[in-house]
Design an enzyme around this catalytic site. Structure first.
Site, mmCIF file in Angstrom:
data_model
loop_
_atom_site.group_PDB
_atom_site.id
_atom_site.type_symbol
_atom_site.label_atom_id
_atom_site.label_comp_id
_atom_site.label_asym_id
_atom_site.label_seq_id
_atom_site.Cartn_x
_atom_site.Cartn_y
_atom_site.Cartn_z
ATOM 1 N N LEU A 1 -21.371 1.002 -3.707
ATOM 2 C CA LEU A 1 -22.563 0.783 -2.884
ATOM 3 C C LEU A 1 -22.943 2.010 -2.060
ATOM 4 O O LEU A 1 -24.020 2.030 -1.450
ATOM 5 C CB LEU A 1 -22.368 -0.444 -1.991
ATOM 6 C CG LEU A 1 -22.470 -1.775 -2.732
ATOM 7 C CD1 LEU A 1 -21.941 -2.927 -1.881
ATOM 8 C CD2 LEU A 1 -23.907 -2.054 -3.164
ATOM 9 N N TYR B 1 0.833 -1.209 0.000
ATOM 10 C CA TYR B 1 0.000 0.000 0.000
ATOM 11 C C TYR B 1 0.863 1.253 0.000
ATOM 12 O O TYR B 1 1.987 1.233 0.491
ATOM 13 C CB TYR B 1 -0.896 0.009 1.237
ATOM 14 C CG TYR B 1 -1.988 -1.019 1.264
ATOM 15 C CD1 TYR B 1 -2.338 -1.759 0.132
ATOM 16 C CD2 TYR B 1 -2.683 -1.274 2.439
ATOM 17 C CE1 TYR B 1 -3.350 -2.705 0.184
ATOM 18 C CE2 TYR B 1 -3.701 -2.217 2.495
ATOM 19 C CZ TYR B 1 -4.020 -2.940 1.369
ATOM 20 O OH TYR B 1 -5.024 -3.872 1.428
ATOM 21 N N GLY C 1 -16.756 1.955 -3.223
ATOM 22 C CA GLY C 1 -17.605 3.134 -3.206
ATOM 23 C C GLY C 1 -18.870 3.022 -4.027
ATOM 24 O O GLY C 1 -19.770 3.866 -3.911
ATOM 25 N N LYS D 1 -22.612 6.967 -4.718
ATOM 26 C CA LYS D 1 -22.111 8.284 -5.124
ATOM 27 C C LYS D 1 -21.870 8.344 -6.629
ATOM 28 O O LYS D 1 -22.088 9.400 -7.249
ATOM 29 C CB LYS D 1 -20.856 8.663 -4.346
ATOM 30 C CG LYS D 1 -19.600 7.851 -4.646
ATOM 31 C CD LYS D 1 -18.425 8.396 -3.835
ATOM 32 C CE LYS D 1 -17.137 7.649 -4.140
ATOM 33 N NZ LYS D 1 -16.004 8.221 -3.359
ATOM 34 N N SER E 1 -13.627 -4.441 1.310
ATOM 35 C CA SER E 1 -14.395 -3.781 0.251
ATOM 36 C C SER E 1 -15.908 -3.885 0.476
ATOM 37 O O SER E 1 -16.664 -4.204 -0.444
ATOM 38 C CB SER E 1 -14.033 -4.366 -1.120
ATOM 39 O OG SER E 1 -14.359 -3.480 -2.157
#
Length: 348
Positions: free
Chosen positions: A242, A53, A240, A245, A235
Protein backbone atom coordinates in the site's frame (compact mmCIF):
# COMPACT_ATOMS: atom_id res chain seq x y z
CA UNK A 1 0.37 11.38 20.50
CA UNK A 2 -3.10 10.21 21.49
CA UNK A 3 -3.22 7.43 24.07
CA UNK A 4 -5.99 4.89 24.52
CA UNK A 5 -6.90 2.71 27.47
CA UNK A 6 -6.52 -0.90 26.40
CA UNK A 7 -9.60 -2.96 27.18
CA UNK A 8 -10.47 -2.85 30.86
CA UNK A 9 -6.84 -2.64 31.93
CA UNK A 10 -5.03 0.43 33.27
CA UNK A 11 -2.65 0.30 30.30
CA UNK A 12 -2.58 3.56 28.32
CA UNK A 13 -1.09 2.88 24.90
CA UNK A 14 -0.17 5.28 22.12
CA UNK A 15 -2.38 5.12 19.04
CA UNK A 16 0.72 4.08 17.11
CA UNK A 17 2.64 1.00 18.21
CA UNK A 18 6.19 0.30 17.07
CA UNK A 19 6.33 -3.10 15.38
CA UNK A 20 9.71 -4.79 15.50
CA UNK A 21 9.55 -7.91 13.32
CA UNK A 22 12.37 -6.57 11.11
CA UNK A 23 14.84 -6.28 14.01
CA UNK A 24 17.47 -8.97 13.48
CA UNK A 25 16.82 -9.56 9.78
CA UNK A 26 16.31 -6.34 7.82
CA UNK A 27 17.48 -4.16 10.70
CA UNK A 28 20.69 -4.41 12.72
CA UNK A 29 20.88 -3.98 16.48
CA UNK A 30 22.03 -0.38 16.00
CA UNK A 31 19.10 0.26 13.64
CA UNK A 32 16.72 -1.20 16.20
CA UNK A 33 18.04 1.05 18.96
CA UNK A 34 17.74 4.11 16.71
CA UNK A 35 14.13 3.26 15.86
CA UNK A 36 13.24 2.76 19.51
CA UNK A 37 14.85 6.06 20.47
CA UNK A 38 13.04 7.92 17.68
CA UNK A 39 9.68 6.30 18.43
CA UNK A 40 9.84 7.45 22.04
CA UNK A 41 10.89 10.94 20.95
CA UNK A 42 7.70 11.08 18.87
CA UNK A 43 5.48 10.03 21.76
CA UNK A 44 5.10 6.33 21.06
CA UNK A 45 5.05 4.31 24.29
CA UNK A 46 3.90 0.95 22.90
CA UNK A 47 6.35 -1.65 21.52
CA UNK A 48 5.28 -5.01 20.11
CA UNK A 49 7.42 -8.06 19.45
CA UNK A 50 7.20 -11.87 19.52
CA UNK A 51 9.32 -14.83 20.54
CA UNK A 52 9.47 -16.11 16.92
CA UNK A 53 10.77 -12.80 15.43
CA UNK A 54 12.46 -11.69 13.27
CA UNK A 55 10.89 -12.63 9.99
CA UNK A 56 11.48 -14.61 7.86
CA UNK A 57 11.43 -17.07 10.75
CA UNK A 58 14.50 -19.27 10.90
CA UNK A 59 16.36 -21.03 13.72
CA UNK A 60 19.55 -18.98 13.33
CA UNK A 61 17.83 -15.69 14.16
CA UNK A 62 14.83 -16.69 16.31
CA UNK A 63 14.65 -14.49 19.39
CA UNK A 64 17.00 -11.81 18.07
CA UNK A 65 14.24 -9.20 17.96
CA UNK A 66 13.59 -9.58 21.68
CA UNK A 67 17.36 -9.60 22.31
CA UNK A 68 17.78 -6.28 20.48
CA UNK A 69 14.95 -4.73 22.48
CA UNK A 70 16.49 -6.14 25.64
CA UNK A 71 19.88 -4.62 24.94
CA UNK A 72 18.18 -1.27 24.27
CA UNK A 73 16.25 -1.49 27.54
CA UNK A 74 19.47 -2.21 29.43
CA UNK A 75 21.38 0.61 27.70
CA UNK A 76 18.64 3.24 27.78
CA UNK A 77 17.13 2.57 31.18
CA UNK A 78 13.71 3.49 29.76
CA UNK A 79 11.77 0.35 30.67
CA UNK A 80 9.25 2.32 32.75
CA UNK A 81 8.41 4.53 29.75
CA UNK A 82 7.02 1.81 27.50
CA UNK A 83 4.20 -0.67 27.39
CA UNK A 84 6.04 -3.80 26.31
CA UNK A 85 4.11 -6.47 24.41
CA UNK A 86 5.29 -9.81 23.12
CA UNK A 87 3.66 -12.99 21.85
CA UNK A 88 3.83 -16.75 22.37
CA UNK A 89 3.73 -18.85 19.21
CA UNK A 90 0.93 -21.35 18.83
CA UNK A 91 1.39 -24.85 17.42
CA UNK A 92 3.10 -24.96 14.03
CA UNK A 93 5.25 -27.90 12.88
CA UNK A 94 7.12 -25.58 10.50
CA UNK A 95 8.54 -23.73 13.51
CA UNK A 96 9.96 -26.80 15.20
CA UNK A 97 12.92 -24.84 16.58
CA UNK A 98 10.70 -22.57 18.74
CA UNK A 99 10.67 -24.03 22.24
CA UNK A 100 12.00 -27.28 20.74
CA UNK A 101 8.68 -27.79 18.95
CA UNK A 102 6.67 -27.72 22.17
CA UNK A 103 4.92 -24.45 21.47
CA UNK A 104 1.33 -25.22 22.38
CA UNK A 105 -0.62 -23.04 24.78
CA UNK A 106 -0.54 -25.21 27.90
CA UNK A 107 0.89 -24.25 31.28
CA UNK A 108 4.37 -25.76 30.92
CA UNK A 109 4.92 -24.43 27.42
CA UNK A 110 3.67 -20.93 28.21
CA UNK A 111 5.85 -20.71 31.32
CA UNK A 112 8.88 -21.66 29.24
CA UNK A 113 7.93 -19.10 26.59
CA UNK A 114 7.49 -16.30 29.11
CA UNK A 115 10.72 -17.03 30.95
CA UNK A 116 12.67 -17.21 27.69
CA UNK A 117 11.19 -13.89 26.52
CA UNK A 118 11.94 -12.22 29.86
CA UNK A 119 15.55 -13.34 29.65
CA UNK A 120 15.97 -12.08 26.09
CA UNK A 121 14.18 -8.80 26.86
CA UNK A 122 16.25 -8.28 30.03
CA UNK A 123 13.20 -7.31 32.05
CA UNK A 124 11.26 -8.83 34.93
CA UNK A 125 7.78 -8.40 33.49
CA UNK A 126 5.85 -8.16 30.22
CA UNK A 127 3.00 -5.65 30.18
CA UNK A 128 0.88 -7.34 27.50
CA UNK A 129 1.37 -11.02 26.74
CA UNK A 130 -0.40 -12.25 23.61
CA UNK A 131 -1.14 -15.62 22.04
CA UNK A 132 0.29 -15.26 18.54
CA UNK A 133 -2.25 -17.63 17.00
CA UNK A 134 -4.77 -20.10 18.39
CA UNK A 135 -4.17 -23.63 19.53
CA UNK A 136 -7.28 -24.80 17.70
CA UNK A 137 -8.06 -25.03 13.98
CA UNK A 138 -8.97 -21.58 12.66
CA UNK A 139 -8.40 -19.97 9.24
CA UNK A 140 -5.46 -17.54 9.49
CA UNK A 141 -2.51 -16.23 7.47
CA UNK A 142 -4.38 -15.99 4.18
CA UNK A 143 -6.85 -18.84 4.65
CA UNK A 144 -10.34 -17.46 4.07
CA UNK A 145 -12.70 -20.27 5.11
CA UNK A 146 -13.11 -22.51 8.13
CA UNK A 147 -12.45 -26.17 7.25
CA UNK A 148 -13.76 -28.78 9.74
CA UNK A 149 -11.58 -31.39 8.05
CA UNK A 150 -8.56 -29.65 9.56
CA UNK A 151 -9.72 -30.10 13.15
CA UNK A 152 -6.96 -31.08 15.57
CA UNK A 153 -6.45 -31.56 19.26
CA UNK A 154 -6.21 -28.20 20.98
CA UNK A 155 -5.59 -26.84 24.45
CA UNK A 156 -8.96 -25.77 25.94
CA UNK A 157 -9.38 -22.03 26.30
CA UNK A 158 -9.97 -22.29 30.03
CA UNK A 159 -6.70 -24.23 30.49
CA UNK A 160 -4.75 -21.57 28.63
CA UNK A 161 -6.40 -18.79 30.64
CA UNK A 162 -5.59 -20.56 33.91
CA UNK A 163 -1.95 -20.88 32.85
CA UNK A 164 -1.81 -17.18 31.98
CA UNK A 165 -3.46 -16.37 35.31
CA UNK A 166 -0.67 -18.16 37.14
CA UNK A 167 1.90 -16.11 35.24
CA UNK A 168 0.06 -12.92 36.18
CA UNK A 169 -0.02 -14.02 39.81
CA UNK A 170 3.73 -14.64 39.63
CA UNK A 171 4.27 -11.07 38.40
CA UNK A 172 5.82 -12.20 35.11
CA UNK A 173 3.08 -10.74 32.90
CA UNK A 174 0.59 -7.95 33.51
CA UNK A 175 -2.27 -8.37 31.04
CA UNK A 176 -3.17 -10.67 28.16
CA UNK A 177 -4.31 -10.47 24.57
CA UNK A 178 -4.95 -12.56 21.49
CA UNK A 179 -3.72 -12.40 17.91
CA UNK A 180 -5.01 -13.79 14.61
CA UNK A 181 -8.30 -14.62 16.29
CA UNK A 182 -11.91 -14.92 15.17
CA UNK A 183 -15.07 -13.43 16.65
CA UNK A 184 -15.87 -16.84 18.15
CA UNK A 185 -12.42 -17.02 19.72
CA UNK A 186 -12.66 -13.57 21.29
CA UNK A 187 -16.12 -14.39 22.64
CA UNK A 188 -15.00 -17.73 24.04
CA UNK A 189 -11.99 -16.25 25.83
CA UNK A 190 -14.20 -13.56 27.37
CA UNK A 191 -16.90 -16.06 28.33
CA UNK A 192 -14.51 -18.50 29.98
CA UNK A 193 -12.76 -15.69 31.85
CA UNK A 194 -16.02 -14.28 33.19
CA UNK A 195 -17.45 -17.71 34.09
CA UNK A 196 -14.35 -18.95 35.89
CA UNK A 197 -12.86 -15.79 37.37
CA UNK A 198 -9.84 -15.99 35.08
CA UNK A 199 -7.90 -13.12 33.45
CA UNK A 200 -9.79 -11.20 30.78
CA UNK A 201 -8.25 -10.42 27.41
CA UNK A 202 -7.58 -6.74 26.73
CA UNK A 203 -6.82 -6.84 23.02
CA UNK A 204 -6.73 -8.76 19.77
CA UNK A 205 -3.94 -8.19 17.26
CA UNK A 206 -5.37 -8.88 13.82
CA UNK A 207 -4.67 -8.04 10.19
CA UNK A 208 -6.30 -4.81 9.07
CA UNK A 209 -5.60 -2.61 6.07
CA UNK A 210 -7.25 -1.21 2.94
CA UNK A 211 -6.96 -4.58 1.19
CA UNK A 212 -8.08 -6.62 4.21
CA UNK A 213 -11.10 -5.19 6.00
CA UNK A 214 -12.72 -8.44 7.07
CA UNK A 215 -12.51 -7.29 10.71
CA UNK A 216 -15.54 -5.19 9.76
CA UNK A 217 -17.48 -7.98 8.05
CA UNK A 218 -16.90 -10.92 10.40
CA UNK A 219 -18.65 -9.35 13.41
CA UNK A 220 -15.25 -8.75 15.00
CA UNK A 221 -15.94 -5.02 15.30
CA UNK A 222 -19.20 -5.56 17.18
CA UNK A 223 -17.74 -8.36 19.30
CA UNK A 224 -14.75 -6.26 20.36
CA UNK A 225 -16.91 -3.20 21.00
CA UNK A 226 -19.34 -5.06 23.26
CA UNK A 227 -16.63 -6.99 25.10
CA UNK A 228 -14.21 -4.06 25.58
CA UNK A 229 -11.44 -5.65 23.54
CA UNK A 230 -9.14 -3.29 21.62
CA UNK A 231 -7.96 -4.00 18.09
CA UNK A 232 -4.22 -3.78 17.53
CA UNK A 233 -4.15 -3.49 13.74
CA UNK A 234 -1.16 -5.13 12.10
CA UNK A 235 0.17 -4.93 8.54
CA UNK A 236 -1.55 -1.58 7.82
CA UNK A 237 0.55 -1.22 4.65
CA UNK A 238 0.03 -4.82 3.47
CA UNK A 239 3.74 -5.69 3.65
CA UNK A 240 4.56 -2.45 1.86
CA UNK A 241 2.18 -2.93 -1.08
CA UNK A 242 0.00 0.00 0.00
CA UNK A 243 3.04 2.30 -0.05
CA UNK A 244 2.96 1.69 -3.82
CA UNK A 245 6.73 1.18 -3.85
CA UNK A 246 6.32 -2.15 -5.67
CA UNK A 247 3.79 -0.57 -8.01
CA UNK A 248 6.36 2.07 -8.91
CA UNK A 249 9.27 -0.39 -8.99
CA UNK A 250 8.49 -4.14 -8.91
CA UNK A 251 12.10 -4.78 -7.85
CA UNK A 252 12.05 -2.36 -4.91
CA UNK A 253 13.80 -3.71 -1.84
CA UNK A 254 11.40 -5.03 0.79
CA UNK A 255 9.83 -8.15 2.25
CA UNK A 256 7.99 -8.99 -0.94
CA UNK A 257 11.19 -9.06 -3.00
CA UNK A 258 13.71 -10.18 -0.37
CA UNK A 259 11.80 -13.18 0.93
CA UNK A 260 10.30 -16.15 -0.94
CA UNK A 261 6.93 -15.47 -2.56
CA UNK A 262 5.52 -18.48 -0.72
CA UNK A 263 5.83 -16.61 2.58
CA UNK A 264 3.33 -13.86 1.78
CA UNK A 265 1.34 -14.91 -1.30
CA UNK A 266 -1.79 -13.00 -0.27
CA UNK A 267 -0.12 -9.67 -1.07
CA UNK A 268 0.93 -10.85 -4.54
CA UNK A 269 -2.57 -11.72 -5.73
CA UNK A 270 -3.72 -9.95 -8.89
CA UNK A 271 -6.73 -8.34 -7.13
CA UNK A 272 -4.38 -6.90 -4.48
CA UNK A 273 -2.24 -5.32 -7.18
CA UNK A 274 -5.34 -3.91 -8.86
CA UNK A 275 -6.60 -2.44 -5.59
CA UNK A 276 -3.20 -0.94 -4.76
CA UNK A 277 -3.13 0.78 -8.14
CA UNK A 278 -6.50 2.40 -7.46
CA UNK A 279 -5.69 3.42 -3.88
CA UNK A 280 -2.36 4.92 -4.95
CA UNK A 281 -4.00 6.94 -7.71
CA UNK A 282 -6.64 8.22 -5.27
CA UNK A 283 -4.01 9.28 -2.74
CA UNK A 284 -1.88 11.08 -5.29
CA UNK A 285 -4.89 12.80 -6.84
CA UNK A 286 -5.60 14.26 -3.39
CA UNK A 287 -2.09 15.45 -2.60
CA UNK A 288 -1.07 12.52 -0.39
CA UNK A 289 1.44 9.73 -0.69
CA UNK A 290 -0.13 6.25 -0.79
CA UNK A 291 1.49 5.56 2.59
CA UNK A 292 -0.07 8.66 4.14
CA UNK A 293 -3.56 7.77 2.94
CA UNK A 294 -3.39 4.10 3.93
CA UNK A 295 -2.14 4.88 7.43
CA UNK A 296 -4.35 7.93 8.01
CA UNK A 297 -7.34 5.76 7.13
CA UNK A 298 -6.29 3.06 9.57
CA UNK A 299 -5.43 5.53 12.33
CA UNK A 300 -8.88 7.09 12.06
CA UNK A 301 -10.98 3.93 12.41
CA UNK A 302 -13.08 4.03 15.55
CA UNK A 303 -12.37 0.45 16.64
CA UNK A 304 -8.57 0.57 16.29
CA UNK A 305 -6.94 0.97 19.69
CA UNK A 306 -3.44 1.12 18.20
CA UNK A 307 -1.93 0.59 14.75
CA UNK A 308 1.29 -1.40 14.58
CA UNK A 309 3.79 0.14 12.17
CA UNK A 310 7.10 -1.30 11.09
CA UNK A 311 9.92 0.30 9.15
CA UNK A 312 13.39 -0.55 7.91
CA UNK A 313 14.66 3.06 8.01
CA UNK A 314 14.14 6.14 10.12
CA UNK A 315 12.81 7.94 7.04
CA UNK A 316 10.06 5.35 6.68
CA UNK A 317 9.32 5.49 10.38
CA UNK A 318 9.03 9.28 10.25
CA UNK A 319 6.59 9.16 7.31
CA UNK A 320 4.51 6.50 9.06
CA UNK A 321 4.24 8.55 12.25
CA UNK A 322 3.66 11.81 10.40
CA UNK A 323 0.62 10.26 8.71
CA UNK A 324 -1.15 10.69 12.05
CA UNK A 325 -1.54 14.39 11.22
CA UNK A 326 -3.30 13.68 7.91
CA UNK A 327 -7.09 14.03 7.96
CA UNK A 328 -9.07 12.34 5.21
CA UNK A 329 -12.01 14.25 3.81
CA UNK A 330 -15.44 12.56 3.65
CA UNK A 331 -15.08 12.55 -0.13
CA UNK A 332 -11.81 10.62 0.00
CA UNK A 333 -13.27 8.14 2.50
CA UNK A 334 -16.25 7.63 0.19
CA UNK A 335 -13.92 6.94 -2.73
CA UNK A 336 -11.94 4.49 -0.57
CA UNK A 337 -15.18 2.68 0.21
CA UNK A 338 -16.09 2.63 -3.49
CA UNK A 339 -12.79 0.95 -4.35
CA UNK A 340 -13.37 -1.52 -1.52
CA UNK A 341 -16.82 -2.31 -2.89
CA UNK A 342 -15.34 -3.10 -6.31
CA UNK A 343 -12.33 -5.08 -5.01
CA UNK A 344 -13.37 -6.45 -1.65
CA UNK A 345 -10.73 -7.75 0.78
CA UNK A 346 -8.26 -9.10 -1.79
CA UNK A 347 -5.50 -9.26 0.82
CA UNK A 348 -7.50 -11.00 3.53
Amino acid sequence: MIKTRLGRTPLEVSSICLGTMTFGEQNSEADAHSQLDYALERGINFVDTAEMYPVMPRPQTQGDTERFIGSWLKKSGRRSEIVLATKAAGPNPNLHWVREGKQNLDAASLRTAVEDSLRRLQTDHIDLYQLHWPSRNVPIFGATAFDPAKEREAIPVEETLAALGSLIDAGKIGHIGLSNESAWGVSEFVKQADMRGLPRIASVQNLYNLTARNFETSLMDETCYREDVGLLAYSPLAFGQLSAKYLDDPKASGRLTIFPASWSPRYLRAPVLAAVKEYAALARANGMTPTQMALAWCYSRWFVASTIIGATSLAQLKENIDAMSVTLTPEVVAEIDAIHARITNPGA
